[in-house]
Design a protein around this motif. Structure first.
Motif: not given
Length: 118
Positions: A83-89, A102-118
């Motif tokens: 479900l990790r890719e689902t979470a990112y999607c 927005r930049p904050g959203e991009i930061f969060f997406l990067d953080m999430l992707g890194d944490a989930l190993g994507l």
């Protein structure tokens, strides 16, 4: 210490964090969250009242200085790999709901992707 999240709660945390990270939670983002909860098969067997409570709990965590990191950690611990890719999607869908990522959203997406190993 909080109890571990189930996969429904973890996905809600991701969506709420994606919306709240820029401090500008829009109606389009809320509407998109509702659509996904209503239509995605992963939410077919969820307790809707529990999801409201999860959203409120996530909001409370996000108010802390390290709230975003706490949310990402809780999500990472709760989600099975499938479900990790689902979470990112779903995070991306919320971020793009108002057609302005927005930049904050991009930061969060990067953080999430890194944490989930994507």
């Amino acid at each position: 210490m909080t109890k571990p999240l189930n996969h429904h709660e973890a996905l809600i945390y991701v969506m709420v964090a994606s919306s709240a990270v820029d401090r500008a939670m829009t109606g389009d983002e809320f509407a998109r969250i509702g659509e996904m909860v209503s239509n995605l098969p992963v939410f077919a067997d969820c307790d809707e009242e529990g999801l409201v409570k999860a959203a409120e709990a996530c909001g409370k965590i996000l108010r802390a200085d390290d709230g975003l990191q706490q949310v990402v950690q809780l999500v990472r611990e709760a989600l099975p790999e499938k479900l990790r890719e689902t979470a990112y999607c779903v995070a991306l869908e919320v971020a793009a709901a108002d057609r302005l990522v927005r930049p904050g959203e991009i930061f969060f997406l990067d953080m999430l992707g890194d944490a989930l190993g994507l």
